[in-house]
Write an enzyme that holds these catalytic residues in place. Structure first.
Site, PDB file in Angstrom:
ATOM      1  N   SER A  43       1.223   9.404  24.494  1.00  0.00           N
ATOM      2  CA  SER A  43       1.715  10.224  25.904  1.00  0.00           C
ATOM      3  C   SER A  43       1.996   9.554  26.925  1.00  0.00           C
ATOM      4  CB  SER A  43       0.925  11.164  26.144  1.00  0.00           C
ATOM      5  OG  SER A  43       1.052  11.840  27.347  1.00  0.00           O
ATOM      6  N   ALA A  44       3.144   9.641  27.724  1.00  0.00           N
ATOM      7  CA  ALA A  44       3.640   9.292  28.879  1.00  0.00           C
ATOM      8  C   ALA A  44       2.837   9.488  30.371  1.00  0.00           C
ATOM      9  CB  ALA A  44       5.030   9.612  29.204  1.00  0.00           C
ATOM     10  N   LYS A  63       9.145   5.875  27.551  1.00  0.00           N
ATOM     11  CA  LYS A  63      10.031   6.371  26.724  1.00  0.00           C
ATOM     12  C   LYS A  63      11.447   6.605  27.336  1.00  0.00           C
ATOM     13  CE  LYS A  63       6.297   8.848  24.883  1.00  0.00           C
ATOM     14  NZ  LYS A  63       5.847  10.391  24.799  1.00  0.00           N
ATOM     15  N   THR A  92       2.140  22.153  27.340  1.00  0.00           N
ATOM     16  CA  THR A  92       1.872  21.720  28.727  1.00  0.00           C
ATOM     17  C   THR A  92       3.397  21.442  29.166  1.00  0.00           C
ATOM     18  OG1 THR A  92       1.275  19.732  27.875  1.00  0.00           O
ATOM     19  CG2 THR A  92      -0.456  20.977  29.085  1.00  0.00           C
ATOM     20  N   ASP A  98       2.367  12.343  20.468  1.00  0.00           N
ATOM     21  CA  ASP A  98       2.691  12.515  21.788  1.00  0.00           C
ATOM     22  C   ASP A  98       1.825  13.929  22.322  1.00  0.00           C
ATOM     23  OD1 ASP A  98       4.248  13.042  24.185  1.00  0.00           O
ATOM     24  OD2 ASP A  98       5.337  14.699  23.126  1.00  0.00           O
ATOM     25  N   LEU A  99       1.534  14.273  23.487  1.00  0.00           N
ATOM     26  CA  LEU A  99       0.807  15.139  23.843  1.00  0.00           C
ATOM     27  C   LEU A  99       1.433  16.387  24.176  1.00  0.00           C
ATOM     28  CD1 LEU A  99      -2.142  16.392  24.655  1.00  0.00           C
ATOM     29  CD2 LEU A  99      -2.115  14.942  26.661  1.00  0.00           C
ATOM     30  N   ASP A 100       2.077  16.207  25.470  1.00  0.00           N
ATOM     31  CA  ASP A 100       2.739  17.515  26.193  1.00  0.00           C
ATOM     32  C   ASP A 100       3.927  18.011  25.298  1.00  0.00           C
ATOM     33  OD1 ASP A 100       1.261  17.378  28.594  1.00  0.00           O
ATOM     34  OD2 ASP A 100       2.470  15.617  29.133  1.00  0.00           O
ATOM     35  N   LYS A 151      11.954  15.770  29.478  1.00  0.00           N
ATOM     36  CA  LYS A 151      10.619  15.682  28.545  1.00  0.00           C
ATOM     37  C   LYS A 151      10.304  14.337  28.253  1.00  0.00           C
ATOM     38  CE  LYS A 151      11.043  20.336  26.736  1.00  0.00           C
ATOM     39  NZ  LYS A 151      11.600  21.080  25.537  1.00  0.00           N
ATOM     40  N   GLU A 177       6.828  14.041  17.870  1.00  0.00           N
ATOM     41  CA  GLU A 177       7.387  14.154  19.533  1.00  0.00           C
ATOM     42  C   GLU A 177       8.185  15.354  19.604  1.00  0.00           C
ATOM     43  OE1 GLU A 177       7.936  13.058  22.366  1.00  0.00           O
ATOM     44  OE2 GLU A 177       7.049  11.235  22.706  1.00  0.00           O
ATOM     45  N   ASP A 178       8.126  15.763  20.966  1.00  0.00           N
ATOM     46  CA  ASP A 178       9.186  16.887  21.167  1.00  0.00           C
ATOM     47  C   ASP A 178      10.371  16.420  22.038  1.00  0.00           C
ATOM     48  OD1 ASP A 178       7.567  16.650  23.350  1.00  0.00           O
ATOM     49  OD2 ASP A 178       8.108  18.476  24.107  1.00  0.00           O
TER      50      ASP A 178
HETATM   51  P1  B16 Z   1       2.350  12.676  34.220  1.00  0.00           P
HETATM   52  P2  B16 Z   1       4.354  13.552  26.866  1.00  0.00           P
HETATM   53  C1  B16 Z   1       5.155  13.322  29.359  1.00  0.00           C
HETATM   54  O1  B16 Z   1       4.181  13.687  28.551  1.00  0.00           O
HETATM   55  C2  B16 Z   1       5.854  14.759  29.726  1.00  0.00           C
HETATM   56  O2  B16 Z   1       6.667  15.222  28.767  1.00  0.00           O
HETATM   57  C3  B16 Z   1       6.436  14.412  30.996  1.00  0.00           C
HETATM   58  O3  B16 Z   1       7.226  15.690  31.377  1.00  0.00           O
HETATM   59  C4  B16 Z   1       5.943  14.021  32.356  1.00  0.00           C
HETATM   60  O4  B16 Z   1       6.824  13.706  33.353  1.00  0.00           O
HETATM   61  C5  B16 Z   1       5.184  12.787  31.840  1.00  0.00           C
HETATM   62  O5  B16 Z   1       4.284  12.822  30.561  1.00  0.00           O
HETATM   63  C6  B16 Z   1       4.240  12.151  32.688  1.00  0.00           C
HETATM   64  O6  B16 Z   1       3.436  13.051  33.004  1.00  0.00           O
HETATM   65  O7  B16 Z   1       3.111  13.055  35.706  1.00  0.00           O
HETATM   66  O8  B16 Z   1       1.224  13.859  33.790  1.00  0.00           O
HETATM   67  O9  B16 Z   1       1.616  11.310  34.254  1.00  0.00           O
HETATM   68  O10 B16 Z   1       5.443  14.385  26.524  1.00  0.00           O
HETATM   69  O11 B16 Z   1       4.773  11.800  26.914  1.00  0.00           O
HETATM   70  O12 B16 Z   1       2.927  13.325  26.461  1.00  0.00           O
HETATM   71 MG    MG Z   2       6.221  15.679  24.821  1.00  0.00          MG
END
Ligand code: B16
Ligand code: MG
Length: 223
Positions: A120-121, A151, A21, A13-15, A49, A175-176
């Site tokens: 990452s989402a 997710k 972030t 996962d990234l964020d 998240k 993952e977080d």
């Molecule tokens: P975006 P991850 C997710 O990233 C974030 O945790 C989540 O808060 C965010 O809404 C989602 O990505 C979509 O991000 O708006 O930049 O496309 O934790 O899956 O890396």
């Molecule tokens: Mg995350």
């Protein structure tokens, strides 16, 4: 749980895992919550998240009982504004914003010869990895725009294993978020959670912070 000796790759996962972030997503969504009249709580922040952009907005509207108050066009405008605010917050990211220990961990994985992909989402993931100088460590980044389900559905972590050319049984997913741990478990990978063990209790392996994540510590928890 798999044996450590079975592991051949890692899906990140990234964020909140590689980059700090998650707090910027939280800050930008908090502005949206204020704008639509939803009370911002720690539980709402935690539940967002890992959730995709439009699903996150829906959760914020639902939390305040505002699901019926906005047209589809108004929702898209709110999501666009949140993303604009978020991109302002992350525009100055550099290698210094990699979470503690993660650069060393990624380098150690590469040195051993395991492969890595990103699950990452976030549609902003390629730009963030670029800012952090990490793009070249990964064989691929799952494009969330191509997913049928976000997710906690397993699809994104199944695709991350496909990018690694590995059976999910040979992959550790990091993952977080609770939604992300459910996704990893559903994909049949070993789940490694970073954060509060009580919130992320479904994970196979729990770490309080990224600073503790090393191959030696992972192997110790798997034996
Ligand atoms: P975006 P991850 C997710 O990233 C974030 O945790 C989540 O808060 C965010 O809404 C989602 O990505 C979509 O991000 O708006 O930049 O496309 O934790 O899956 O890396
Ligand atoms: Mg995350």
């Amino acid at each position: 749980m798999a044996k450590f000796s079975d592991i051949k790759g890692f899906a990140f996962d990234l964020d909140g895992v590689i980059a700090d972030t998650a707090r910027f997503h939280g800050e930008a969504w908090r502005q949206t919550a204020d704008e639509v009249g939803t009370t911002w709580t720690p539980e709402l922040a935690e539940g967002l998240k890992g959730i995709s952009r439009m699903a996150s907005l829906q959760m914020i509207l639902d939390a305040g009982g505002h699901a019926e108050d906005f047209s589809q066009a108004a929702k898209e405008a709110l999501a666009e504004k949140k993303n604009h605010n978020y991109q302002q917050l992350i525009s100055t990211l550099t290698e210094a914003d990699i979470l503690p220990g993660m650069k060393a961990f990624i380098e150690s994985i590469k040195a051993v010869g395991y492969t890595m992909s990103v699950a990452s989402a976030s549609k902003n993931a390629p730009m963030i990895l670029d800012h952090l100088g990490l793009t070249n460590y990964f064989v691929g980044i799952v494009d969330p725009a191509t997913l049928k389900h976000g997710k906690p559905n397993p699809e994104i972590f199944v695709r991350a294993a496909d990018l690694l050319n590995l059976n999910p049984a040979h992959v550790i997913g990091l993952e977080d978020s609770a939604a992300g741990i459910t996704s990893i478990n559903g994909a049949g990978e070993t789940s490694l959670a970073i954060g509060q063990a009580d919130v992320l209790s479904d994970a196979d392996l729990n770490f309080a912070s990224t600073a503790e994540i090393t191959l030696v510590n992972i192997e110790a928890k798997m034996t």
